[in-house]
Design an enzyme around this catalytic site. Structure first.
Site, PDB file in Angstrom:
ATOM      1  CE  LYS A  36      -3.835   2.027   2.506  1.00 14.87           C
ATOM      2  NZ  LYS A  36      -4.893   1.892   3.610  1.00 14.87           N
TER       3      LYS A  36
ATOM      4  CB  SER B  23      -8.070   3.998   2.687  1.00 21.08           C
ATOM      5  OG  SER B  23      -7.342   3.265   3.723  1.00 21.08           O
TER       6      SER B  23
ATOM      7  CB  SER C 162      -8.430   0.972   5.376  1.00 15.54           C
ATOM      8  OG  SER C 162      -9.271   1.997   5.365  1.00 15.54           O
TER       9      SER C 162
END
Ligand code: GLN
Length: 448
Positions: free
Chosen positions: A52, A128, A152
């Protein structure tokens, strides 16, 4: 070969999925060749992975999907989790898309081209860590790392039909994770199977002197817990997790899963998490307050893009922040600054801290009598791109079932639990006691 396959797949599908923000093909292929020639084999030898984009990777662009960090091409160090993966010889193929600074539930807050759900690109992948979940679901990498502040990792894992674990707060070092809300943030793995997930967590977990909130608690061998034996397991099912607002198909899929557990010798009972109805409000106050302080470091001086339109220092700070941050990030900074301001602090921030304790106590009480808590990961399956962008409050409400877990700090996993008629995946959430990821994995693996 695996690494080459990974890039081949990315070239085939990432035009539609948009999971990656930055690829590192040349270095990754060179690294894979180097590994091929080495005699030592780490536990993740040659496995292609994605990271990420809020996790620091030395020399590899790290943007948090923000225009503010668009030019942050050369981070000086690797996050602890990345160092640990390197040691076990995984190969990072690139950096994954996300909501800007991890604020969002759909990837639509990315300041680049938002990720789409690989099952149906009209739908969001969740957020997210939407890029992290979509990349695994689309077969672009074998595993990824995400971060979970209020859901997330688990929510996009549910929307994309993959396995996502948020470990106990303190289990995994946050050193090198760009902080959103420091008292809630945790890094965790996203994979296709529970076994893969346990293998990756085994590598990234553990105490780190570089993170003062990392816990000095032994890391068990999670793969040893995958016995498929759940007889005698005591499951708690919070009535609030199957209540109004949870779609009928989601409720059905959870009740079906509970039947499967019963058939394997586990038992379940309905319980209550009475304060969970305050969780969303509490979370948005606390996380925005922490974010407003954490994001103060973005001033146009130390990191990232500096505004060209200023001829004094104060304007330079102001304009860099106005131009660099997207609308959702600004909304959170304003909310957080307000909640922390003198005169309002006691009424909002302090009150929210007290409610957080009540929420944590609800979990402690249930775990006196039960081994795990089970419910859905999200109240609905993935929603359509654009469906909630005009209404931040409906977007926030989507996290109602994941947020309490972060506020309490306990571990939670989302595993696939069937499909809707339209072909969208559903997720089952399994929540465990502090530092008892082993029981969570054992419960998850038995269902697979
Ligand atoms: N969707 C939640 C938010 O917008 C959670 C984000 C996260 O876990 N990073 O804050």
């Amino acid at each position: 070969d695996l690494v080459k396959e990974s890039y081949k797949r990315i070239k085939e599908v990432d035009d539609q999925v948009h999971a990656f923000l930055t690829l590192d093909e040349e270095n990754a292929i060179a690294k894979a060749k180097e590994l091929d020639a080495s005699d030592v084999k780490g536990s993740l030898f040659g496995i292609p992975s994605g990271i990420k984009d809020n996790i620091m990777t030395k020399g590899l662009r790290t943007t948090c999907a923000s225009q503010f960090l668009d030019n942050f091409n050369d981070p000086l160090y690797d996050a602890t989790v990345v160092q640990k993966l390197n040691k076990e010889q995984t190969v990072k193929v690139g950096k994954l898309n996300m909501d800007e600074f991890a604020m969002g539930s759909s990837n639509e807050n990315s300041s680049y081209n938002p990720t789409r759900n690989p099952w149906n690109t009209d739908y969001v992948p969740g957020g997210s860590s939407g890029g992290s979940a979509a990349a695994v679901a689309a077969g672009e990498v074998l595993f990824s790392l995400g971060s979970d502040t209020g859901g997330s990792i688990r929510q996009p894992a549910a929307f994309c039909g993959v396995v996502g674990m948020k470990p106990t707060y303190g289990r995994v070092s946050r050193f090198g994770l760009v902080a959103f809300a420091s008292s809630l943030d945790q890094i965790g793995p996203i994979t296709r199977t529970v076994e893969d997930n346990a293998r990756v967590l085994e590598v990234i977990a553990g105490h780190d002197a570089m993170d003062s909130t990392s816990a000095n608690v032994d890391v068990p061998k999670y793969t040893d817990a995958l016995t498929n034996d759940v007889s005698g397991l005591k499951i708690a099912v919070p009535k609030e997790y199957l209540a109004e607002g949870v779609s009928p198909q989601v409720r059905e899929s959870v009740l079906e899963a509970l039947k499967v557990y019963e058939s394997m010798g586990a038992t379940w009972e309905e319980v209550s998490l009475p304060h969970s109805k305050y969780a969303v409000a509490t979370y948005y106050l606390l996380s925005s307050s922490e974010a407003s302080a954490n994001l103060a470091r973005f001033d146009g001086v130390r990191y990232g893009v500096r505004s060209e339109n200023a001829d004094n220092m104060i304007d330079m700070f102001k304009n860099s922040r106005s131009e660099g941050f997207g609308p959702e990030v600004k909304r959170r900074i304003m909310l957080g600054t307000f909640a922390l301001s003198s005169g309002y602090y006691d009424a909002y921030y302090k009150k929210a801290q007290k409610v957080r304790t009540l929420i944590k106590n609800d979990f402690d009480k249930i775990f006196e009598d039960y081994d795990v808590i089970i419910g859905p990961t999200t109240p609905t399956p993935a929603f359509k791109v654009g469906e909630k962008t005009d209404d931040p409050l409906t977007m926030y409400a989507n996290d109602i079932l994941t947020i309490p877990v972060n506020l309490a700090g306990v571990p939670g996993i989302s595993i696939p639990c069937g499909m809707t008629e339209e072909g969208l995946p559903l997720g089952l959430q399994i929540i465990g006691k502090y530092f008892d990821e082993s029981t969570v994995y054992r419960t998850a693996h038995a269902f697979e």
